[in-house]
Design a protein around this motif. Sequence first.
Motif, PDB file in Angstrom:
ATOM      1  N   GLY A 131       0.814  -1.214   0.000  1.00 19.55           N
ATOM      2  CA  GLY A 131       0.000   0.000   0.000  1.00 19.55           C
ATOM      3  C   GLY A 131       0.845   1.260   0.000  1.00 19.55           C
ATOM      4  N   LEU A 132       1.899   1.274   0.809  1.00 20.15           N
ATOM      5  CA  LEU A 132       2.771   2.452   0.857  1.00 20.15           C
ATOM      6  C   LEU A 132       3.595   2.572  -0.418  1.00 20.15           C
ATOM      7  CD1 LEU A 132       3.969   2.504   4.577  1.00 20.15           C
ATOM      8  CD2 LEU A 132       1.942   3.515   3.533  1.00 20.15           C
ATOM      9  N   ASP A 133       4.019   1.433  -0.975  1.00 16.86           N
ATOM     10  CA  ASP A 133       4.712   1.468  -2.263  1.00 16.86           C
ATOM     11  C   ASP A 133       3.816   2.062  -3.344  1.00 16.86           C
ATOM     12  OD1 ASP A 133       7.064   0.440  -1.303  1.00 16.86           O
ATOM     13  OD2 ASP A 133       6.722  -1.605  -2.014  1.00 16.86           O
ATOM     14  N   LEU A 134       2.556   1.654  -3.352  1.00 18.01           N
ATOM     15  CA  LEU A 134       1.625   2.175  -4.344  1.00 18.01           C
ATOM     16  C   LEU A 134       1.445   3.683  -4.184  1.00 18.01           C
ATOM     17  CD1 LEU A 134      -0.448   1.828  -6.592  1.00 18.01           C
ATOM     18  CD2 LEU A 134      -2.153   1.241  -4.841  1.00 18.01           C
ATOM     19  N   LEU A 135       1.308   4.153  -2.946  1.00 16.73           N
ATOM     20  CA  LEU A 135       1.134   5.593  -2.711  1.00 16.73           C
ATOM     21  C   LEU A 135       2.385   6.364  -3.123  1.00 16.73           C
ATOM     22  CD1 LEU A 135      -0.738   5.520   0.716  1.00 16.73           C
ATOM     23  CD2 LEU A 135      -1.689   6.145  -1.524  1.00 16.73           C
ATOM     24  N   ARG A 136       3.548   5.800  -2.855  1.00 17.69           N
ATOM     25  CA  ARG A 136       4.791   6.474  -3.264  1.00 17.69           C
ATOM     26  C   ARG A 136       4.890   6.535  -4.787  1.00 17.69           C
ATOM     27  NH1 ARG A 136       7.719   3.693  -0.311  1.00 17.69           N
ATOM     28  NH2 ARG A 136       7.854   5.031   1.505  1.00 17.69           N
ATOM     29  N   ALA A 140      -9.870   0.345   8.187  1.00 14.03           N
ATOM     30  CA  ALA A 140      -8.881   0.844   7.237  1.00 14.03           C
ATOM     31  C   ALA A 140      -9.491   1.125   5.860  1.00 14.03           C
ATOM     32  CB  ALA A 140      -7.726  -0.157   7.108  1.00 14.03           C
ATOM     33  N   ASP A 141     -10.347   0.235   5.370  1.00 14.20           N
ATOM     34  CA  ASP A 141     -10.973   0.465   4.067  1.00 14.20           C
ATOM     35  C   ASP A 141     -11.906   1.677   4.107  1.00 14.20           C
ATOM     36  OD1 ASP A 141      -9.732  -1.581   2.606  1.00 14.20           O
ATOM     37  OD2 ASP A 141     -11.131  -3.068   3.381  1.00 14.20           O
ATOM     38  N   ALA A 142     -12.615   1.833   5.228  1.00 14.30           N
ATOM     39  CA  ALA A 142     -13.476   3.012   5.379  1.00 14.30           C
ATOM     40  C   ALA A 142     -12.633   4.284   5.407  1.00 14.30           C
ATOM     41  CB  ALA A 142     -14.312   2.896   6.653  1.00 14.30           C
ATOM     42  N   ALA A 143     -11.456   4.196   6.037  1.00 13.53           N
ATOM     43  CA  ALA A 143     -10.554   5.348   6.064  1.00 13.53           C
ATOM     44  C   ALA A 143     -10.106   5.716   4.661  1.00 13.53           C
ATOM     45  CB  ALA A 143      -9.345   5.047   6.949  1.00 13.53           C
ATOM     46  N   ALA A 144      -9.837   4.709   3.834  1.00 10.67           N
ATOM     47  CA  ALA A 144      -9.435   4.981   2.448  1.00 10.67           C
ATOM     48  C   ALA A 144     -10.555   5.677   1.685  1.00 10.67           C
ATOM     49  CB  ALA A 144      -9.043   3.682   1.758  1.00 10.67           C
ATOM     50  N   LEU A 145     -11.785   5.194   1.846  1.00  6.21           N
ATOM     51  CA  LEU A 145     -12.917   5.836   1.171  1.00  6.21           C
ATOM     52  C   LEU A 145     -13.121   7.259   1.679  1.00  6.21           C
ATOM     53  CD1 LEU A 145     -15.494   2.893   1.085  1.00  6.21           C
ATOM     54  CD2 LEU A 145     -14.246   3.888  -0.851  1.00  6.21           C
ATOM     55  N   ALA A 161      -5.245   9.787   5.684  1.00  7.66           N
ATOM     56  CA  ALA A 161      -6.202   8.679   5.732  1.00  7.66           C
ATOM     57  C   ALA A 161      -5.800   7.586   4.744  1.00  7.66           C
ATOM     58  CB  ALA A 161      -7.611   9.192   5.428  1.00  7.66           C
ATOM     59  N   LEU A 162      -5.309   7.983   3.573  1.00 14.14           N
ATOM     60  CA  LEU A 162      -4.861   6.994   2.588  1.00 14.14           C
ATOM     61  C   LEU A 162      -3.595   6.284   3.057  1.00 14.14           C
ATOM     62  CD1 LEU A 162      -5.477   9.015  -0.707  1.00 14.14           C
ATOM     63  CD2 LEU A 162      -6.873   7.171   0.238  1.00 14.14           C
ATOM     64  N   VAL A 163      -2.680   7.042   3.673  1.00 12.53           N
ATOM     65  CA  VAL A 163      -1.457   6.425   4.203  1.00 12.53           C
ATOM     66  C   VAL A 163      -1.808   5.451   5.319  1.00 12.53           C
ATOM     67  CG1 VAL A 163       0.681   6.883   5.477  1.00 12.53           C
ATOM     68  CG2 VAL A 163       0.062   8.307   3.511  1.00 12.53           C
ATOM     69  N   PHE A 164      -2.743   5.827   6.193  1.00  7.98           N
ATOM     70  CA  PHE A 164      -3.181   4.898   7.239  1.00  7.98           C
ATOM     71  C   PHE A 164      -3.723   3.607   6.624  1.00  7.98           C
ATOM     72  CE2 PHE A 164      -6.860   3.238   9.599  1.00  7.98           C
ATOM     73  CZ  PHE A 164      -6.200   2.755  10.723  1.00  7.98           C
ATOM     74  N   ALA A 165      -4.545   3.746   5.587  1.00  6.62           N
ATOM     75  CA  ALA A 165      -5.107   2.555   4.952  1.00  6.62           C
ATOM     76  C   ALA A 165      -4.020   1.689   4.334  1.00  6.62           C
ATOM     77  CB  ALA A 165      -6.120   2.967   3.878  1.00  6.62           C
ATOM     78  N   GLY A 166      -2.974   2.314   3.801  1.00  8.33           N
ATOM     79  CA  GLY A 166      -1.903   1.565   3.167  1.00  8.33           C
ATOM     80  C   GLY A 166      -0.856   1.025   4.111  1.00  8.33           C
ATOM     81  N   ALA A 167      -0.949   1.389   5.388  1.00 11.04           N
ATOM     82  CA  ALA A 167       0.094   1.027   6.352  1.00 11.04           C
ATOM     83  C   ALA A 167      -0.138  -0.323   7.011  1.00 11.04           C
ATOM     84  CB  ALA A 167       0.201   2.113   7.426  1.00 11.04           C
ATOM     85  N   GLY A 168      -0.807  -1.217   6.329  1.00 14.13           N
ATOM     86  CA  GLY A 168      -1.038  -2.570   6.831  1.00 14.13           C
ATOM     87  C   GLY A 168      -1.579  -3.424   5.701  1.00 14.13           C
ATOM     88  N   SER A 179      -6.101  -4.133   4.573  1.00 14.82           N
ATOM     89  CA  SER A 179      -6.991  -3.276   3.795  1.00 14.82           C
ATOM     90  C   SER A 179      -6.820  -3.610   2.326  1.00 14.82           C
ATOM     91  CB  SER A 179      -6.658  -1.796   4.031  1.00 14.82           C
ATOM     92  OG  SER A 179      -5.362  -1.501   3.532  1.00 14.82           O
ATOM     93  N   LEU A 180      -7.751  -3.145   1.513  1.00 15.76           N
ATOM     94  CA  LEU A 180      -7.674  -3.413   0.078  1.00 15.76           C
ATOM     95  C   LEU A 180      -6.404  -2.821  -0.518  1.00 15.76           C
ATOM     96  CD1 LEU A 180      -8.926  -4.487  -2.528  1.00 15.76           C
ATOM     97  CD2 LEU A 180     -10.186  -2.317  -2.724  1.00 15.76           C
ATOM     98  N   ILE A 181      -6.137  -1.547  -0.208  1.00 13.94           N
ATOM     99  CA  ILE A 181      -4.941  -0.901  -0.746  1.00 13.94           C
ATOM    100  C   ILE A 181      -3.672  -1.533  -0.177  1.00 13.94           C
ATOM    101  CG2 ILE A 181      -4.927   0.930   1.010  1.00 13.94           C
ATOM    102  CD1 ILE A 181      -3.856   2.824  -1.037  1.00 13.94           C
ATOM    103  N   GLY A 182      -3.749  -2.036   1.063  1.00 14.16           N
ATOM    104  CA  GLY A 182      -2.591  -2.657   1.695  1.00 14.16           C
ATOM    105  C   GLY A 182      -2.248  -4.021   1.117  1.00 14.16           C
ATOM    106  N   ARG A 183      -3.241  -4.693   0.531  1.00 10.57           N
ATOM    107  CA  ARG A 183      -2.999  -6.008  -0.063  1.00 10.57           C
ATOM    108  C   ARG A 183      -2.764  -5.946  -1.569  1.00 10.57           C
ATOM    109  NH1 ARG A 183      -7.576  -6.975   3.132  1.00 10.57           N
ATOM    110  NH2 ARG A 183      -8.908  -6.882   1.295  1.00 10.57           N
ATOM    111  N   TRP A 184      -3.061  -4.814  -2.168  1.00 11.54           N
ATOM    112  CA  TRP A 184      -3.077  -4.697  -3.621  1.00 11.54           C
ATOM    113  C   TRP A 184      -1.668  -4.495  -4.167  1.00 11.54           C
ATOM    114  CZ3 TRP A 184      -5.611  -0.120  -6.702  1.00 11.54           C
ATOM    115  CH2 TRP A 184      -5.735  -0.492  -8.042  1.00 11.54           C
ATOM    116  N   GLN A 185      -1.098  -5.523  -4.700  1.00 13.11           N
ATOM    117  CA  GLN A 185       0.253  -5.448  -5.252  1.00 13.11           C
ATOM    118  C   GLN A 185       0.165  -5.097  -6.737  1.00 13.11           C
ATOM    119  OE1 GLN A 185       3.221  -8.183  -4.154  1.00 13.11           O
ATOM    120  NE2 GLN A 185       2.326  -8.688  -2.183  1.00 13.11           N
ATOM    121  N   VAL A 186       0.257  -3.808  -7.038  1.00 14.17           N
ATOM    122  CA  VAL A 186       0.179  -3.330  -8.421  1.00 14.17           C
ATOM    123  C   VAL A 186       1.514  -3.599  -9.105  1.00 14.17           C
ATOM    124  CG1 VAL A 186      -0.173  -1.317  -9.884  1.00 14.17           C
ATOM    125  CG2 VAL A 186      -1.485  -1.566  -7.758  1.00 14.17           C
TER     126      VAL A 186
END
Length: 361
Positions: free
Chosen positions: A7-12, A234-239, A274-281, A284-291
């Motif tokens: 998730g953090l890699d994706l945000l970066r 976490a997913d609610a935080a992302a939304l 909020a997006l960083v929080f969601a990606g920091a584990g 969450s969807l963004i945290g598991r999503w390996q793009v």
Amino acid sequence: MPHALPGLDLLRAVAIVWVMLFHSWIVGGLGPDWSWLSRHGWMGVDLFFVLSGYLIGGQVLAALGRDGRLSLTGFYRRRAWRILPAYLATLALYLAWPDFREAPGMEPAWKFLSFTVNLSIDYNARQAFSHAWSLCVEEHFYALFPLIALALWRWGSARSALALGLGLLLGGIALRAALFQHGQATDPEMTRNWFLEDLYYPSWCRLDGLLCGVVLAAVQQCRPHWWQRARRWADAAALGGLATLGVAFWVLQERVSLAGVSVGWPLLSVALAALVFAGAGRDSLIGRWQVPGAGALAAISYSLYLVHKPAYHLVQLHGGDALQGRGLLAFAAYGAAALAAGAAMYLLVERPGLRWRDRLR
């Protein structure tokens, strides 16, 4: 602090591509059909600030949480090996190779070496390597945050830390509002680019994102039960972060505005936090999503940030006529050149520096 978080890699990766899209203006932009893609790309830097606040804040607070001690020498040495090799190599290219510069004028070398170029820049006359301003903000954060955290850990309290954070946030809002009104009153035509020089670049005006990132780190390290409870949402935080980001887009439709610099910037930082929080584990969807490719892009993002503007310029210098007016196709060519330059800087300079840092640890 976990290292490999998709998730953090994706945000970066999103942050660096967003910045690259924004800086396409130096080679003519994407054209009116695609301007919506690049218009808010300056926000990518704010995303980098939130990520830095979270990651560096976590490192410092985790060390203090173990035994109440922090090796300042070790911290500064690791930061130096992380930041300086690629930065100094890029600065050397700017100084030694005039064609490397995306603009003819450049501030003197000592301002870049002292990380003070963001505090006193003549933007209209000396724009080359002006994107180093954000690195100056980060360096000032690296220099001061460990000292503040150590002092608060030894002699302060949670209340004093909260009071300091709120004071910095509200003080920044008041300072920017005052500076904006002063600029509008004294130079409404902006004959001097006071918006960039007085508000956008100086470190004391750009603490919102770093503060939001540090708050995330403080909750994770100092109130882990709060953090674990919050991870359920976490997913609610992302939304919520995406919705708040939409509001920030609306407030910041006019980038140079009183509402933007006072309300818009902290609102943007909260949305990105909020997006960083969601990606920091990984829960969450963004945290598991390996793009695919996001990890590699995140790895070279620092080197890519340093060299993408001169890479754009070199392509324009030698093939700009053929790319003029081609929108996303032109950006693909400019972006490919920037990616190659960023990867080269990473492989030849940044990664060897990181290896030396690890050997000296």
